[in-house]
Scaffold this motif. Structure first.
Motif, PDB file in Angstrom:
ATOM      1  N   SER A  14       0.816  -1.229   0.000  1.00 11.78           N
ATOM      2  CA  SER A  14       0.000   0.000   0.000  1.00 11.78           C
ATOM      3  C   SER A  14       0.843   1.269   0.000  1.00 11.78           C
ATOM      4  O   SER A  14       0.505   2.248  -0.676  1.00 11.78           O
ATOM      5  CB  SER A  14      -0.903   0.015   1.222  1.00 11.78           C
ATOM      6  OG  SER A  14      -1.658  -1.139   1.281  1.00 11.78           O
ATOM      7  N   GLY A  15       1.947   1.250   0.764  1.00  5.76           N
ATOM      8  CA  GLY A  15       2.781   2.435   0.827  1.00  5.76           C
ATOM      9  C   GLY A  15       3.307   2.826  -0.539  1.00  5.76           C
ATOM     10  O   GLY A  15       3.366   4.001  -0.893  1.00  5.76           O
ATOM     11  N   GLN A  16       3.673   1.810  -1.322  1.00  4.24           N
ATOM     12  CA  GLN A  16       4.162   2.108  -2.668  1.00  4.24           C
ATOM     13  C   GLN A  16       3.056   2.703  -3.526  1.00  4.24           C
ATOM     14  O   GLN A  16       3.295   3.593  -4.351  1.00  4.24           O
ATOM     15  CB  GLN A  16       4.702   0.853  -3.320  1.00  4.24           C
ATOM     16  CG  GLN A  16       5.929   0.322  -2.624  1.00  4.24           C
ATOM     17  CD  GLN A  16       6.447  -0.907  -3.300  1.00  4.24           C
ATOM     18  OE1 GLN A  16       6.262  -1.107  -4.477  1.00  4.24           O
ATOM     19  NE2 GLN A  16       7.114  -1.751  -2.534  1.00  4.24           N
TER      20      GLN A  16
ATOM     21  N   GLY B  69       0.389  -3.668  -9.144  1.00  6.94           N
ATOM     22  CA  GLY B  69      -0.670  -3.436 -10.117  1.00  6.94           C
ATOM     23  C   GLY B  69      -1.994  -4.010  -9.663  1.00  6.94           C
ATOM     24  O   GLY B  69      -3.045  -3.392  -9.835  1.00  6.94           O
ATOM     25  N   ARG B  70      -1.923  -5.184  -9.010  1.00  6.68           N
ATOM     26  CA  ARG B  70      -3.171  -5.790  -8.538  1.00  6.68           C
ATOM     27  C   ARG B  70      -3.817  -4.919  -7.464  1.00  6.68           C
ATOM     28  O   ARG B  70      -5.028  -4.692  -7.467  1.00  6.68           O
ATOM     29  CB  ARG B  70      -2.887  -7.196  -7.999  1.00  6.68           C
ATOM     30  CG  ARG B  70      -3.990  -8.171  -8.277  1.00  6.68           C
ATOM     31  CD  ARG B  70      -3.561  -9.586  -7.969  1.00  6.68           C
ATOM     32  NE  ARG B  70      -2.659 -10.120  -8.976  1.00  6.68           N
ATOM     33  CZ  ARG B  70      -1.502 -10.718  -8.693  1.00  6.68           C
ATOM     34  NH1 ARG B  70      -1.105 -10.832  -7.435  1.00  6.68           N
ATOM     35  NH2 ARG B  70      -0.762 -11.188  -9.644  1.00  6.68           N
ATOM     36  N   GLY B  71      -2.986  -4.384  -6.559  1.00  9.87           N
ATOM     37  CA  GLY B  71      -3.530  -3.492  -5.541  1.00  9.87           C
ATOM     38  C   GLY B  71      -4.113  -2.235  -6.154  1.00  9.87           C
ATOM     39  O   GLY B  71      -5.171  -1.757  -5.755  1.00  9.87           O
TER      40      GLY B  71
ATOM     41  N   SER C 261      -7.498  -3.010  -7.767  1.00 10.43           N
ATOM     42  CA  SER C 261      -8.605  -3.586  -7.003  1.00 10.43           C
ATOM     43  C   SER C 261      -8.953  -2.713  -5.808  1.00 10.43           C
ATOM     44  O   SER C 261      -9.988  -2.050  -5.782  1.00 10.43           O
ATOM     45  CB  SER C 261      -8.229  -4.997  -6.537  1.00 10.43           C
ATOM     46  OG  SER C 261      -7.084  -4.932  -5.729  1.00 10.43           O
ATOM     47  N   ARG C 262      -8.034  -2.656  -4.845  1.00 12.30           N
ATOM     48  CA  ARG C 262      -8.381  -1.976  -3.605  1.00 12.30           C
ATOM     49  C   ARG C 262      -8.289  -0.465  -3.753  1.00 12.30           C
ATOM     50  O   ARG C 262      -9.046   0.272  -3.151  1.00 12.30           O
ATOM     51  CB  ARG C 262      -7.434  -2.464  -2.515  1.00 12.30           C
ATOM     52  CG  ARG C 262      -7.815  -1.996  -1.156  1.00 12.30           C
ATOM     53  CD  ARG C 262      -6.937  -2.673  -0.136  1.00 12.30           C
ATOM     54  NE  ARG C 262      -6.988  -1.947   1.118  1.00 12.30           N
ATOM     55  CZ  ARG C 262      -6.067  -2.056   2.037  1.00 12.30           C
ATOM     56  NH1 ARG C 262      -5.030  -2.849   1.855  1.00 12.30           N
ATOM     57  NH2 ARG C 262      -6.164  -1.389   3.154  1.00 12.30           N
TER      58      ARG C 262
ATOM     59  N   LEU D 217      -8.654   1.317  -6.566  1.00  7.25           N
ATOM     60  CA  LEU D 217      -9.111   1.698  -7.901  1.00  7.25           C
ATOM     61  C   LEU D 217      -9.641   3.123  -7.915  1.00  7.25           C
ATOM     62  O   LEU D 217      -9.346   3.902  -8.828  1.00  7.25           O
ATOM     63  CB  LEU D 217     -10.207   0.731  -8.356  1.00  7.25           C
ATOM     64  CG  LEU D 217     -10.688   0.965  -9.783  1.00  7.25           C
ATOM     65  CD1 LEU D 217      -9.530   0.794 -10.729  1.00  7.25           C
ATOM     66  CD2 LEU D 217     -11.784  -0.014 -10.137  1.00  7.25           C
ATOM     67  N   LEU D 218     -10.397   3.505  -6.879  1.00 13.15           N
ATOM     68  CA  LEU D 218     -10.996   4.845  -6.866  1.00 13.15           C
ATOM     69  C   LEU D 218      -9.932   5.941  -6.810  1.00 13.15           C
ATOM     70  O   LEU D 218      -9.971   6.869  -7.636  1.00 13.15           O
ATOM     71  CB  LEU D 218     -11.982   4.954  -5.713  1.00 13.15           C
ATOM     72  CG  LEU D 218     -12.685   6.302  -5.650  1.00 13.15           C
ATOM     73  CD1 LEU D 218     -13.547   6.498  -6.881  1.00 13.15           C
ATOM     74  CD2 LEU D 218     -13.545   6.415  -4.408  1.00 13.15           C
ATOM     75  N   PRO D 219      -8.945   5.872  -5.890  1.00  9.28           N
ATOM     76  CA  PRO D 219      -7.893   6.896  -5.923  1.00  9.28           C
ATOM     77  C   PRO D 219      -7.144   6.934  -7.242  1.00  9.28           C
ATOM     78  O   PRO D 219      -6.791   8.011  -7.737  1.00  9.28           O
ATOM     79  CB  PRO D 219      -6.959   6.491  -4.779  1.00  9.28           C
ATOM     80  CG  PRO D 219      -7.737   5.628  -3.919  1.00  9.28           C
ATOM     81  CD  PRO D 219      -8.794   5.001  -4.730  1.00  9.28           C
ATOM     82  N   PHE D 220      -6.961   5.760  -7.826  1.00  7.20           N
ATOM     83  CA  PHE D 220      -6.249   5.698  -9.104  1.00  7.20           C
ATOM     84  C   PHE D 220      -7.003   6.466 -10.182  1.00  7.20           C
ATOM     85  O   PHE D 220      -6.441   7.306 -10.901  1.00  7.20           O
ATOM     86  CB  PHE D 220      -6.080   4.228  -9.479  1.00  7.20           C
ATOM     87  CG  PHE D 220      -5.380   3.996 -10.774  1.00  7.20           C
ATOM     88  CD1 PHE D 220      -4.044   4.310 -10.907  1.00  7.20           C
ATOM     89  CD2 PHE D 220      -6.057   3.456 -11.849  1.00  7.20           C
ATOM     90  CE1 PHE D 220      -3.399   4.092 -12.097  1.00  7.20           C
ATOM     91  CE2 PHE D 220      -5.415   3.235 -13.036  1.00  7.20           C
ATOM     92  CZ  PHE D 220      -4.086   3.551 -13.162  1.00  7.20           C
ATOM     93  N   GLU D 221      -8.316   6.220 -10.265  1.00  7.71           N
ATOM     94  CA  GLU D 221      -9.105   6.909 -11.285  1.00  7.71           C
ATOM     95  C   GLU D 221      -9.186   8.402 -10.999  1.00  7.71           C
ATOM     96  O   GLU D 221      -9.132   9.232 -11.906  1.00  7.71           O
ATOM     97  CB  GLU D 221     -10.513   6.315 -11.353  1.00  7.71           C
ATOM     98  CG  GLU D 221     -10.527   4.861 -11.772  1.00  7.71           C
ATOM     99  CD  GLU D 221     -10.052   4.671 -13.188  1.00  7.71           C
ATOM    100  OE1 GLU D 221     -10.064   5.636 -13.943  1.00  7.71           O
ATOM    101  OE2 GLU D 221      -9.649   3.545 -13.516  1.00  7.71           O
TER     102      GLU D 221
END
Lengths: 101, 189
Positions: free
Chosen positions: A58-60, B142-144, B147-148, B150-154
């Motif tokens: 998560s940190g990364q 990439g999986r994190g 999945s978990r 995804l919202l911050p990424f978008e």
């Protein structure tokens, strides 16, 4: 806590304080901006160090998002600086007060 | 393994601190930019030591490749060689306040580390290898991310789009001026 992680956190604190110092004592807008980048990088270093400490990725991911936000911030900030330079041709950060309310 | 890591870490950390000090102290902005570049590259090496090779690569590509190029472009275009504004004159206590703030930030970090147990023994070697392989693989990241987180990424992608449009609009200037900020804003992605 492992030694490498502890040293990374100390280094992160040192770099962050140097960034704070630079923003405080320098008056060139570009240099101040680069000092802000330095502080963001110090925070990233702490994130990555904690990712190793906790053993989770998560940190990364947070560091990745901080990096993207830094890129956006640089684009907007440099656009503002360029606009000010075009307008006045010489920028001292203390003289740019025309946006003051 | 740990001693080797420290032997690699300490010189690179010294390089990073030299880069930061040069950034703050250099009189010429282009020197500041190059010192910051040194700092960013040594931080990329430290990311490698901290088991995150993908972050090291992204640090080099995004920061050293895109952001520093933007900075140096702006410096080369807009800062004239004889321009001198080095230190601040606005507040008389600025140096003292800056130093106080820096020392207090550093003090808080050191105190927290001391409270949290600075030098506990490391994991056993087998567990360490297992943790390293699980953290450092880009596929885990990439999986994190998809999945978990995804919202911050978008949201980050929307933010980049907004920043790009904002940069273009802000630097457009007069009609027919033909400014090319669009390219550099895209490069920052």
């Amino acid at each position: 806590m492992e030694r490498v992680v502890a040293y990374s956190l100390i280094l992160s604190g040192v770099l962050f304080s140097m960034g704070v110092l630079g923003v405080m004592i320098r008056r060139h807008p570009l240099v101040m901006f680069m000092c802000i980048e330095l502080m963001l990088n110090a925070a990233n270093l702490a994130f990555v160090a904690f990712a190793r400490h906790v053993g989770e990725v998560s940190g990364q991911i947070y560091a990745l998002i901080v990096m993207a936000v830094a890129a956006a911030e640089v684009a907007v900030g440099l656009a503002i600086i360029v606009a000010v330079y075009r307008h006045r041709m010489d920028v001292d950060i203390d003289d740019v007060s025309s946006l003051r309310g | 393994m740990n001693a080797l890591e420290l032997w690699v870490f300490v010189p690179i950390g010294v390089l990073a601190v030299i880069g930061a000090a040069g950034l703050v102290a250099a009189r010429n902005p282009i020197h500041s930019a190059l010192f910051l570049l040194l700092n960013l590259l040594s931080l990329a090496a430290i990311f490698l030591i901290l088991w995150s090779p993908l972050m090291a690569a992204l640090q080099i590509i995004v920061y050293a490749g895109a952001i520093m190029v933007l900075f140096i472009f702006v410096i080369l275009f807009f800062v004239r060689p004889r321009q001198v504004h080095t230190m601040s004159y606005s507040l008389p206590l600025m140096y003292a306040l800056g130093a106080l703030l820096a020392v207090s930030v550093l003090g808080v970090v050191l105190f927290a580390l001391y409270q949290g147990g600075l030098f506990n023994p490391a994991l056993p070697a087998a567990a360490q290898v297992e943790a390293a392989t699980s953290i450092s693989s880009p596929s885990t990241l990439g999986r994190g991310l998809f999945s978990r987180y995804l919202l911050p990424f978008e949201l980050t992608s929307v933010l980049l789009l907004v920043a790009m449009l904002g940069a273009v609009v802000m630097t457009r200037g007069e009609p027919g001026d033909g400014s090319s900020r669009e390219d550099s804003a895209e490069e920052a992605d």
